[in-house]
Enzyme design. Structure first.
Site, short mmCIF file in Angstrom:
data_model
loop_
_atom_site.label_atom_id
_atom_site.label_comp_id
_atom_site.label_asym_id
_atom_site.label_seq_id
_atom_site.Cartn_x
_atom_site.Cartn_y
_atom_site.Cartn_z
N GLY A 190 8.81 5.43 25.38
CA GLY A 190 9.32 6.45 24.47
C GLY A 190 8.30 7.50 24.05
N LYS A 191 7.05 7.39 24.52
CA LYS A 191 6.03 8.37 24.12
C LYS A 191 6.25 9.70 24.83
CE LYS A 191 3.71 5.24 21.77
NZ LYS A 191 3.74 5.20 20.32
N ASN A 192 5.56 10.74 24.36
CA ASN A 192 5.65 12.05 25.02
C ASN A 192 5.28 11.93 26.49
OD1 ASN A 192 5.65 12.59 22.20
ND2 ASN A 192 4.92 14.67 22.55
#
Length: 369
Positions: A190-192
């Site tokens: 879910g991180k950038n």
């Protein structure tokens, strides 16, 4: 589109996947054909690209961001009896890195406006046992690095950047990742910049740390089957590495889209009941999360659900009040700003693939709350 047809999640990874899946699967096939599943040339390829991106000399791929924090602390020699200063308002993994070394995290409150570590509160927590400060670029926004670094230099302490939420963020015109002894990144999906699977990374300009962690993550071994010390199995996988290499090419464009959405939230949400994170001039956030506060958080969350908008919650219990750290003796009231945030924060939908129409709808719903 009528109001009742909206169902806007906090995060939708499938939209991003649809845009790059052909490219990703071509690289997956390459890894499979070469059976380079653990470490190896594809991890090295990503490490080179990521070091260049972060403007650092070295980058190391590991199995997740928590391991990155653990390995960084080990490389600094953090051990039992030592203390490391950590923000009370962060994801718990920042503190885990300290605890895994049998050292003690010492929690410091956040500021009332940026919600990041309050540099003015650090020195009162420093003791002869203090060895390092872990600053967190929270929600994608860099903390006040110079203020914290000045304290580190004054007291001869190490500075670790927890950059798990800040891939590509800038502090005073320079990308985060090279300001401290090391910076630790999470590539959680879910991180950038998120892997297809679990992964993490460390950046540094110190060759000694780089070589030591290369060995530590690989069972304490430089030459196969020869183990110089007790090590760990914390390698990055080849499939995760190529997914990150593909995504890294798009990261700046995705971050720019997040900034566009954030700018709309900041300028078009006019509801005085909703308060936003202060953006200092020195910080160029990549808006991993867009957190707001409101006096009746649960009421706003219920209202948004009824309107087809599904926010997140980061974080409902501050680190110093977690049951896992009850033995440290912190009480409610010790970090009042972090405690206020925990009880009043809400995270708005934020991902690059949100449409303009969806953003307009979110703003409209919040303005009518």
């Amino acid at each position: 589109m009528t109001e009742t047809t909206y169902k806007i999640p906090f995060l939708d990874l499938k939209r991003q996947y649809q845009s790059i899946k052909t490219e990703v699967f071509a690289r997956f096939e390459e890894v499979c054909e070469n059976t380079a599943f653990s470490g190896g040339k594809y991890v090295e390829e990503f490490e080179k690209h990521f070091a260049n991106y972060c403007q650092t000399q070295f980058a190391l791929g590991v199995d997740n961001g928590t391991s990155a924090l653990h390995l960084a602390m080990l490389a600094l020699g953090i051990e039992q009896g030592d203390e490391v200063i950590v923000p009370a308002n962060t994801f718990i993994a920042t503190a885990w890195g300290v605890s895994y070394c049998n050292a003690t995290p010492v929690f410091v409150d956040c500021t009332a406006d940026t919600w990041e570590i309050d540099a003015s509160k650090i020195e009162e927590k420093i003791t002869p046992k203090t060895k390092a400060i872990a600053g967190v670029h929270l929600y994608g926004q860099p903390f006040d690095i110079d203020a914290v670094k000045t304290i580190c230099e004054k007291h001869n302490l190490f500075l670790i950047e927890d950059a798990a939420q800040a891939h590509g963020a800038y502090y005073k015109g320079k990308r985060v990742g090279g300001f401290g002894e090391m910076a630790c990144f999470s590539f959680y999906p879910g991180k950038n910049l998120g892997a297809y699977g679990e992964a993490g990374g460390i950046t540094t300009n110190n060759e000694k740390y780089y070589k030591y962690i290369q060995s530590l993550r690989n069972h304490g071994s430089v030459v196969r089957y020869y183990h110089d010390e007790i090590g760990y199995n914390m390698r990055m996988g080849g499939l995760e590495a190529v997914s990150l290499s593909v995504k890294l090419k798009y990261l700046d464009a995705w971050n720019n889209r997040r900034k566009e959405i954030a700018k709309r939230y900041q300028t078009e949400i006019k509801n005085s009941a909703i308060r936003m994170q202060h953006q200092p001039e020195f910080a160029d956030s990549v808006y991993h999360l867009f957190v707001v506060t409101t006096e009746k958080r649960d009421d706003l969350m219920k209202y948004l659900h009824e309107k087809g908008i599904f926010p997140g919650l980061h974080y409902p219990v501050p680190c110093h009040l977690q049951k896992a750290y009850a033995h440290l003796g912190y009480q409610k009231g010790d970090c009042p700003n972090a405690e206020y945030l925990a009880e009043h924060c809400l995270t708005l939908p934020m991902f690059a693939e949100l449409t303009d129409e969806e953003v307009s709808y979110i703003i409209e719903v919040l303005n009518t709350y």
